[in-house]
Motif scaffolding. Structure first.
Motif, PDB file in Angstrom:
ATOM      1  N   GLN A  72      -6.290  -0.748   2.685  1.00  0.00           N
ATOM      2  CA  GLN A  72      -6.453  -1.944   1.867  1.00  0.00           C
ATOM      3  C   GLN A  72      -5.127  -2.418   1.289  1.00  0.00           C
ATOM      4  N   ARG A  73      -4.254  -1.505   0.942  1.00  0.00           N
ATOM      5  CA  ARG A  73      -2.940  -1.903   0.460  1.00  0.00           C
ATOM      6  C   ARG A  73      -2.181  -2.632   1.568  1.00  0.00           C
ATOM      7  N   TYR A  74      -2.277  -2.123   2.794  1.00  0.00           N
ATOM      8  CA  TYR A  74      -1.598  -2.755   3.925  1.00  0.00           C
ATOM      9  C   TYR A  74      -2.192  -4.136   4.215  1.00  0.00           C
ATOM     10  N   LEU A  75      -3.525  -4.230   4.285  1.00  0.00           N
ATOM     11  CA  LEU A  75      -4.186  -5.487   4.621  1.00  0.00           C
ATOM     12  C   LEU A  75      -3.947  -6.569   3.577  1.00  0.00           C
ATOM     13  N   ASN A  76      -3.753  -6.164   2.324  1.00  0.00           N
ATOM     14  CA  ASN A  76      -3.545  -7.129   1.252  1.00  0.00           C
ATOM     15  C   ASN A  76      -2.073  -7.328   0.912  1.00  0.00           C
ATOM     16  N   SER A  77      -1.198  -6.846   1.796  1.00  0.00           N
ATOM     17  CA  SER A  77       0.253  -7.041   1.654  1.00  0.00           C
ATOM     18  C   SER A  77       0.774  -6.556   0.303  1.00  0.00           C
ATOM     19  N   MET A  78       0.244  -5.431  -0.150  1.00  0.00           N
ATOM     20  CA  MET A  78       0.725  -4.837  -1.393  1.00  0.00           C
ATOM     21  C   MET A  78       2.040  -4.100  -1.139  1.00  0.00           C
ATOM     22  N   PRO A  79       2.842  -3.878  -2.174  1.00  0.00           N
ATOM     23  CA  PRO A  79       4.119  -3.178  -1.991  1.00  0.00           C
ATOM     24  C   PRO A  79       3.908  -1.744  -1.508  1.00  0.00           C
ATOM     25  N   PRO A  80       4.965  -1.107  -1.018  1.00  0.00           N
ATOM     26  CA  PRO A  80       4.855   0.292  -0.600  1.00  0.00           C
ATOM     27  C   PRO A  80       4.310   1.177  -1.725  1.00  0.00           C
ATOM     28  N   ALA A  81       3.597   2.223  -1.328  1.00  0.00           N
ATOM     29  CA  ALA A  81       2.965   3.124  -2.289  1.00  0.00           C
ATOM     30  C   ALA A  81       3.428   4.554  -2.043  1.00  0.00           C
ATOM     31  N   THR A  82       3.103   5.421  -3.005  1.00  0.00           N
ATOM     32  CA  THR A  82       3.472   6.840  -2.923  1.00  0.00           C
ATOM     33  C   THR A  82       2.216   7.689  -2.966  1.00  0.00           C
ATOM     34  N   LEU A  83       2.122   8.627  -2.043  1.00  0.00           N
ATOM     35  CA  LEU A  83       1.032   9.599  -2.020  1.00  0.00           C
ATOM     36  C   LEU A  83       1.624  10.979  -2.237  1.00  0.00           C
ATOM     37  N   LEU A 103      -6.006   3.892  14.757  1.00  0.00           N
ATOM     38  CA  LEU A 103      -7.379   3.463  15.020  1.00  0.00           C
ATOM     39  C   LEU A 103      -7.602   2.013  14.617  1.00  0.00           C
ATOM     40  N   GLU A 104      -6.893   1.576  13.580  1.00  0.00           N
ATOM     41  CA  GLU A 104      -7.017   0.183  13.144  1.00  0.00           C
ATOM     42  C   GLU A 104      -6.206  -0.774  14.009  1.00  0.00           C
ATOM     43  N   GLY A 105      -5.355  -0.209  14.871  1.00  0.00           N
ATOM     44  CA  GLY A 105      -4.564  -1.045  15.751  1.00  0.00           C
ATOM     45  C   GLY A 105      -3.444  -1.788  15.064  1.00  0.00           C
ATOM     46  N   GLY A 106      -3.052  -1.330  13.896  1.00  0.00           N
ATOM     47  CA  GLY A 106      -2.014  -2.015  13.140  1.00  0.00           C
ATOM     48  C   GLY A 106      -0.743  -1.198  13.045  1.00  0.00           C
ATOM     49  N   GLN A 107       0.137  -1.644  12.190  1.00  0.00           N
ATOM     50  CA  GLN A 107       1.377  -0.931  11.938  1.00  0.00           C
ATOM     51  C   GLN A 107       1.103   0.266  11.023  1.00  0.00           C
ATOM     52  N   PRO A 108       2.017   1.243  10.982  1.00  0.00           N
ATOM     53  CA  PRO A 108       1.850   2.355  10.035  1.00  0.00           C
ATOM     54  C   PRO A 108       1.724   1.851   8.606  1.00  0.00           C
ATOM     55  N   TYR A 109       0.902   2.525   7.841  1.00  0.00           N
ATOM     56  CA  TYR A 109       0.731   2.151   6.438  1.00  0.00           C
ATOM     57  C   TYR A 109       2.051   2.313   5.694  1.00  0.00           C
ATOM     58  N   ARG A 110       2.225   1.492   4.682  1.00  0.00           N
ATOM     59  CA  ARG A 110       3.464   1.555   3.888  1.00  0.00           C
ATOM     60  C   ARG A 110       3.256   2.542   2.735  1.00  0.00           C
ATOM     61  N   VAL A 111       3.098   3.807   3.114  1.00  0.00           N
ATOM     62  CA  VAL A 111       2.847   4.882   2.149  1.00  0.00           C
ATOM     63  C   VAL A 111       3.860   5.993   2.397  1.00  0.00           C
ATOM     64  N   THR A 112       4.589   6.362   1.372  1.00  0.00           N
ATOM     65  CA  THR A 112       5.503   7.500   1.447  1.00  0.00           C
ATOM     66  C   THR A 112       4.768   8.735   0.956  1.00  0.00           C
ATOM     67  N   VAL A 113       4.681   9.745   1.804  1.00  0.00           N
ATOM     68  CA  VAL A 113       3.991  10.987   1.456  1.00  0.00           C
ATOM     69  C   VAL A 113       5.017  11.976   0.890  1.00  0.00           C
TER      70      VAL A 113
END
Length: 283
Positions: A72-83, A103-113
């Motif tokens: 949802q963060r990716y789809l709504n163009s939210m800033p990068p997040a931290t996990l 599986l979603e066919g998109g780009q990698p999520y903008r999440v730093t693990v």
């Protein structure tokens, strides 16, 4: 499902706590003012605005909504997040997010693990950081402390005027003290061993602790799976220094009305502070 909401007065101010919890189903804890989530156990529209998400351990009732949060963060163009993830499972969690994105066919999520271990800390913002501690569960699990840092003028400088203090600061002198305030502790899933091993983490102003089982017949079950039974918690209540105690993670072996009645009748009389819970009946 409507999450429960608590407004808790702390030295930091009025702290808003949003969430829901049931053992084996899901636990979601959100602190919207801090854009902080503690366990994405279920997909819920309130979770994506959290810029930092902490995963306490790898059980599905605590990570079931992880892909939804990142997606949802990716789809709504939210800033990068931290996990933030316990170090032993960081590789699997990264793989899970990569698989979800494919599986979603998109780009990698903008999440730093970010992997963490017991004793590590993570700066949440300039005046607040997170510190992590091991709990008493049967898989690697980390609890989280939210610590607010406030700067106060050194007592020996109290007689100085503001221009004099400014001059000392320009000269490189330390004119303030860093005052640590333990605002909140989230104990995640844990057996009663945490109460004995780390009594200090229960000194926070707000403490979120599980109490999964309430009937005498379930005492062995609680011990076997690293959970806390009411009989484990009750003797410790007199030692707790927290202002707010929030109970979580009630088993579905108990109806919610039964849990609430037990909390009122058996727990509240023995706790001097303010008692709350975030147990829900998930749809």
């Amino acid at each position: 499902m409507t999450l429960r909401q608590l407004q808790l007065q702390t030295s930091w101010g009025n702290l808003r706590l949003v969430g829901g919890s049931r053992a084996g189903e899901s636990t979601v804890i959100l602190l919207p003012q801090l854009h902080l989530g503690l366990d994405p156990g279920r997909a819920h529209r309130a979770a994506p605005p959290m810029r930092t998400m902490v995963l306490s351990h790898g059980h599905m009732d605590h990570l079931g909504g992880l892909g939804y949060w990142a997606s949802q963060r990716y789809l709504n163009s939210m800033p990068p997040a931290t996990l933030i993830v316990p170090e032993p499972i960081v590789g699997d969690v990264r793989s899970l997010l990569e698989l979800s994105a494919r599986l979603e066919g998109g780009q990698p999520y903008r999440v730093t693990v970010v992997p963490v271990s017991e004793g590590d800390h993570h700066q949440l913002r300039r005046d607040m950081d997170l510190r992590f501690f091991a709990t008493d569960h049967w898989v690697p699990t980390l609890g989280t402390q939210v610590i607010w840092h406030k700067h106060r003028l050194r007592p020996e400088l109290a007689h100085l005027s503001e221009p004099e203090i400014a001059e000392r600061r320009r000269a490189g002198d330390e004119v303030t003290l860093d005052v640590r305030n333990d605002i909140l502790t989230y104990c995640a899933d844990s057996g009663p061993g945490l109460l004995d091993a780390r009594p200090d983490v229960f000194d926070a102003e707000v403490v979120l602790v599980e109490c999964s089982f309430f009937r005498p017949a379930d005492r062995d079950r609680a011990a076997r799976y690293g959970h806390t039974h009411l009989a484990d918690l009750l003797p410790q209540l007199k030692n707790l220094k927290c202002r707010h105690l929030v109970l979580l993670h009630a088993s579905r072996r108990h109806r919610l009305r039964e849990v609430e009645a037990i909390i009122d009748e058996e727990v509240r009389p023995h706790f001097a502070g303010e008692l709350h819970h975030l147990n829900v009946d998930w749809d």
